[in-house]
Write an enzyme that holds these catalytic residues in place. Structure first.
Site, PDB file in Angstrom:
ATOM      1  N   ASN A 180       0.843  -1.144   0.017  1.00  0.00           N
ATOM      2  CA  ASN A 180      -0.102  -0.048   0.001  1.00  0.00           C
ATOM      3  C   ASN A 180       0.963   1.288  -0.015  1.00  0.00           C
ATOM      4  OD1 ASN A 180      -1.801   2.178   0.456  1.00  0.00           O
ATOM      5  ND2 ASN A 180      -2.685   1.092   2.409  1.00  0.00           N
ATOM      6  N   LYS A 189       3.373   0.720   2.870  1.00  0.00           N
ATOM      7  CA  LYS A 189       2.946  -0.026   4.050  1.00  0.00           C
ATOM      8  C   LYS A 189       2.909  -1.325   3.387  1.00  0.00           C
ATOM      9  CE  LYS A 189      -0.273   2.894   6.359  1.00  0.00           C
ATOM     10  NZ  LYS A 189      -1.577   3.294   6.090  1.00  0.00           N
ATOM     11  N   ARG A 241      -2.285  -1.924  -3.569  1.00  0.00           N
ATOM     12  CA  ARG A 241      -3.723  -1.346  -3.206  1.00  0.00           C
ATOM     13  C   ARG A 241      -3.745  -0.001  -4.280  1.00  0.00           C
ATOM     14  NH1 ARG A 241      -4.929   3.358   1.129  1.00  0.00           N
ATOM     15  NH2 ARG A 241      -7.350   3.737   0.449  1.00  0.00           N
ATOM     16  N   HIS A 286     -12.868   3.562  -0.119  1.00  0.00           N
ATOM     17  CA  HIS A 286     -12.926   2.328   1.042  1.00  0.00           C
ATOM     18  C   HIS A 286     -13.596   1.293   0.623  1.00  0.00           C
ATOM     19  CE1 HIS A 286     -13.248   5.556   4.887  1.00  0.00           C
ATOM     20  NE2 HIS A 286     -12.111   5.067   4.279  1.00  0.00           N
ATOM     21  N   HIS A 336     -18.082   2.391   7.418  1.00  0.00           N
ATOM     22  CA  HIS A 336     -16.796   2.473   7.888  1.00  0.00           C
ATOM     23  C   HIS A 336     -16.566   3.666   8.623  1.00  0.00           C
ATOM     24  CE1 HIS A 336     -12.353   1.554   7.018  1.00  0.00           C
ATOM     25  NE2 HIS A 336     -12.304   2.510   7.543  1.00  0.00           N
ATOM     26  N   GLY A 379     -14.035   5.521  11.032  1.00  0.00           N
ATOM     27  CA  GLY A 379     -12.815   5.839  11.487  1.00  0.00           C
ATOM     28  C   GLY A 379     -12.521   7.294  11.498  1.00  0.00           C
ATOM     29  N   ASN A 380     -11.227   7.455  10.998  1.00  0.00           N
ATOM     30  CA  ASN A 380     -10.922   8.807  10.852  1.00  0.00           C
ATOM     31  C   ASN A 380     -11.591   9.360   9.561  1.00  0.00           C
ATOM     32  OD1 ASN A 380      -9.584  11.145  11.707  1.00  0.00           O
ATOM     33  ND2 ASN A 380      -7.532  10.697  10.916  1.00  0.00           N
ATOM     34  N   GLY A 381     -11.233   8.479   8.572  1.00  0.00           N
ATOM     35  CA  GLY A 381     -12.370   8.736   7.438  1.00  0.00           C
ATOM     36  C   GLY A 381     -13.312   7.714   7.662  1.00  0.00           C
ATOM     37  N   ARG A 429     -12.215  15.664   7.867  1.00  0.00           N
ATOM     38  CA  ARG A 429     -12.820  15.934   6.933  1.00  0.00           C
ATOM     39  C   ARG A 429     -14.331  16.642   7.072  1.00  0.00           C
ATOM     40  NH1 ARG A 429     -11.254  10.743   3.386  1.00  0.00           N
ATOM     41  NH2 ARG A 429      -9.826  10.326   4.936  1.00  0.00           N
ATOM     42  N   GLY A 480     -12.029   2.257  13.202  1.00  0.00           N
ATOM     43  CA  GLY A 480     -11.713   2.450  14.745  1.00  0.00           C
ATOM     44  C   GLY A 480     -12.785   3.050  15.565  1.00  0.00           C
ATOM     45  N   GLU A 521     -15.782  -0.125  15.357  1.00  0.00           N
ATOM     46  CA  GLU A 521     -15.423  -1.230  16.130  1.00  0.00           C
ATOM     47  C   GLU A 521     -15.328  -0.994  17.584  1.00  0.00           C
ATOM     48  OE1 GLU A 521     -12.067  -3.104  14.567  1.00  0.00           O
ATOM     49  OE2 GLU A 521     -12.710  -2.477  12.400  1.00  0.00           O
ATOM     50  N   ASN A 522     -14.828   0.096  18.129  1.00  0.00           N
ATOM     51  CA  ASN A 522     -14.471   0.342  19.475  1.00  0.00           C
ATOM     52  C   ASN A 522     -15.527   1.429  20.263  1.00  0.00           C
ATOM     53  OD1 ASN A 522     -12.184  -1.082  19.237  1.00  0.00           O
ATOM     54  ND2 ASN A 522     -11.264   0.483  17.936  1.00  0.00           N
ATOM     55  N   GLU A 577      -8.309  -5.042   5.032  1.00  0.00           N
ATOM     56  CA  GLU A 577      -8.362  -4.668   3.559  1.00  0.00           C
ATOM     57  C   GLU A 577      -7.141  -5.547   2.932  1.00  0.00           C
ATOM     58  OE1 GLU A 577      -9.310  -0.126   3.002  1.00  0.00           O
ATOM     59  OE2 GLU A 577      -8.707  -0.526   5.028  1.00  0.00           O
TER      60      GLU A 577
HETATM   61  P1  ADP Z   1      -8.284   5.661   9.905  1.00  0.00           P
HETATM   62  O1  ADP Z   1      -9.611   6.136   8.948  1.00  0.00           O
HETATM   63  O2  ADP Z   1      -7.303   6.490   9.992  1.00  0.00           O
HETATM   64  O3  ADP Z   1      -8.021   4.074   9.220  1.00  0.00           O
HETATM   65  P2  ADP Z   1      -9.214   4.190  12.082  1.00  0.00           P
HETATM   66  O4  ADP Z   1     -10.237   3.254  11.683  1.00  0.00           O
HETATM   67  O5  ADP Z   1      -8.097   3.640  12.714  1.00  0.00           O
HETATM   68  O6  ADP Z   1      -8.772   5.315  11.182  1.00  0.00           O
HETATM   69  O7  ADP Z   1     -10.161   5.046  13.322  1.00  0.00           O
HETATM   70  C1  ADP Z   1      -9.396   6.137  14.193  1.00  0.00           C
HETATM   71  C2  ADP Z   1     -10.602   6.503  15.191  1.00  0.00           C
HETATM   72  O8  ADP Z   1     -10.981   5.728  15.874  1.00  0.00           O
HETATM   73  C3  ADP Z   1     -10.227   7.743  15.803  1.00  0.00           C
HETATM   74  O9  ADP Z   1     -10.956   8.547  15.966  1.00  0.00           O
HETATM   75  C4  ADP Z   1     -10.164   6.997  17.355  1.00  0.00           C
HETATM   76  O10 ADP Z   1     -10.248   7.983  18.403  1.00  0.00           O
HETATM   77  C5  ADP Z   1     -11.138   5.949  17.103  1.00  0.00           C
HETATM   78  N1  ADP Z   1     -11.008   4.919  18.169  1.00  0.00           N
HETATM   79  C6  ADP Z   1     -10.071   4.082  18.256  1.00  0.00           C
HETATM   80  N2  ADP Z   1     -10.344   3.339  19.387  1.00  0.00           N
HETATM   81  C7  ADP Z   1     -11.307   3.880  19.894  1.00  0.00           C
HETATM   82  C8  ADP Z   1     -12.253   3.590  21.241  1.00  0.00           C
HETATM   83  N3  ADP Z   1     -11.513   2.609  22.074  1.00  0.00           N
HETATM   84  N4  ADP Z   1     -13.026   4.407  21.440  1.00  0.00           N
HETATM   85  C9  ADP Z   1     -13.386   5.279  20.759  1.00  0.00           C
HETATM   86  N5  ADP Z   1     -13.026   5.719  19.571  1.00  0.00           N
HETATM   87  C10 ADP Z   1     -11.855   4.904  19.509  1.00  0.00           C
END
Ligand code: ADP
Length: 413
Positions: free
Chosen positions: A7, A14, A90, A179, A207, A209-211, A240, A330, A333-334, A383
């Site tokens: 990637n 990566k 990728r 994505h 999906h 996360g940050n994105g 964004r 992120g 899932e979390n 991915e």
């Molecule tokens: P990217 O889009 O860069 O791949 P990720 O999928 O790694 O991003 O997601 C990053 C986001 O997930 C960040 O905003 C981070 O705060 C959030 N995140 C990760 N772990 C947790 C958690 N345990 N609780 C809440 N938010 C989380």
């Protein structure tokens, strides 16, 4: 079969070496700040990870370094390059040309280059990664896996913008999505997890996360997605803005005297969670401040969840219902709190979260209540594994390996 997944970003590379049959990760790492004097190579899995400064004036050197780390010294995972059966790359933007993954040849490279118009940094970097691998492993087959190919199935009513038609004809301005490899992976995994055929399901894949992006996957076919011509569109994200009134762009440029590049930076890097909260693009930090009563943090948190909620509603309308909502990334899932806020108030649509399942359990799990009409599941995305599988599917005939049944026939991209 061992597949090296690459990637390549504009200043990074990566990689993962994956044995596809066993799904075992043999090696992984990252070359960072390629082309600068601060270049660093991080290599290894878990506790065995090492990071060292390295001479990497370009991607060709980075590939050489990676291959060396995989085959020699303390970080060695295999004995020789002959044990790398194929390479999967990728590629961010495949444009109109690629609705599936393909074996790389000069024609494919020329088309990736042409599509660099739409993703200049990413596609050019991918070509540098491909050339580096060609140089050091001239006889190893390579496959291109596109973030956009999953969305080539979108109908014109979903991918066209209501702009003068000539802009589509002249500049190919349309929705391409992003994505896609992640959405394709979690859709397929969700079907496996539910022991259903993907062709029988209406899925909304999220999906977050940050994105962030959300897709409508109707009986295995992507019919709409939130990201557009670029990954700036759709949901509010870490930095964004996602969808906003387009008139804001020219208004702010005039008022603040911003150039197109400065405005682009504002929308891509200074907006979203970061822009609204003034704290961070990281949801955990925003959450922490929201807990302490910081009003802008609370607002940013609510806006992020509301943005996801609205796309889920849209895609239920687009597909005329939904069987399962799949979460990954992120945040997806979390963050139990974010999930609770996204699904709050959707009971009348038959979407009911089980709070205990939402709070804890296996990484991959169902979190909907037993009396919910719509299932909600968390599926950690992978991915790289998806890229390795596609590479396997396209290459195994070439090198005489047996078939593995991944239930991927529908998804032979
Ligand atoms: P990217 O889009 O860069 O791949 P990720 O999928 O790694 O991003 O997601 C990053 C986001 O997930 C960040 O905003 C981070 O705060 C959030 N995140 C990760 N772990 C947790 C958690 N345990 N609780 C809440 N938010 C989380």
């Amino acid at each position: 079969m061992n597949v090296l997944v690459i990637n390549a970003g504009s200043s990074s590379l990566k990689y993962q070496l994956i044995n596809v049959e066993s799904q075992q990760l043999l090696a992984k790492g990252l070359c960072d700040s390629v082309g600068t004097e601060r270049a660093v190579h991080v290599h290894g899995i878990g506790d065995a990870e090492i990071a060292e400064e390295a001479y990497m004036p370009d991607h060709d050197h980075a590939v050489a370094l990676v291959l060396n780390a995989i085959t020699e010294g303390p970080t060695k995972a295999i004995d020789s390059l002959d044990e790398i059966d194929a390479v999967g790359h990728r590629i961010v933007q495949g444009g109109k040309y690629f609705d599936r993954s393909v074996i790389i040849d000069e024609d494919v490279i020329a088309k990736i280059d042409e599509m660099a118009e739409l993703a200049p940094l990413h596609n050019k970097a991918a070509i540098m990664g491909i050339r580096g691998c060609q140089h050091h492993m001239p006889d190893t087959p390579m496959v291109a896996v596109f973030d956009t190919s999953f969305y080539q199935s979108l109908p014109p009513k979903a991918y066209m913008y209501p702009l003068p038609y000539e802009l589509y004809e002249k500049y190919a301005i349309r929705k391409y999505g992003a994505h896609g490899t992640s959405h394709r992976y979690i859709a397929e995994q969700a079907a496996d997890f539910l022991e259903e055929d993907l062709r029988d399901l209406k899925l909304i894949t999220c999906h977050l996360g940050n994105g962030c992006s959300i897709s409508a996957v109707d009986h295995g076919i992507a019919v709409d997605t939130s990201m557009g011509l670029t990954p700036l569109d759709g949901l509010m994200m870490g930095t964004r803005c996602g969808s906003i009134d387009p008139a804001i762009v020219t208004y702010v440029m005039e008022k603040e005297g911003l150039s197109p590049q400065e405005m682009n930076d504002l929308l891509n890097k200074k907006s979203g969670l970061l822009g609204v909260s003034g704290i961070s693009n990281d949801l955990r930090q925003v959450d922490e401040q929201a807990e302490r009563g910081n009003e802008r943090a609370m607002l940013a948190y609510e806006m992020y969840s509301n943005s996801a909620k609205k796309f889920i509603g849209q895609y239920i309308a687009v597909m005329g219902g939904v069987d399962c909502i799949v979460l990954t990334g992120g945040v997806g899932e979390n963050s139990a709190r974010m999930r609770r806020m996204i699904f709050a108030g959707l009971q009348t649509m038959g979407i009911i979260l089980d709070e205990e399942r939402n709070r804890s359990g296996a990484r991959q799990r169902e979190i909907s209540s037993d009396n919910s009409d719509v299932l909600i599941v968390i599926i950690p995305t992978d991915e790289e594994l998806m890229i390795a599988r596609d590479t396997y599917e396209l290459v195994h005939d070439l090198i005489g390996n047996p078939d593995i049944d991944y239930n991927l026939d529908l998804f032979m991209y």
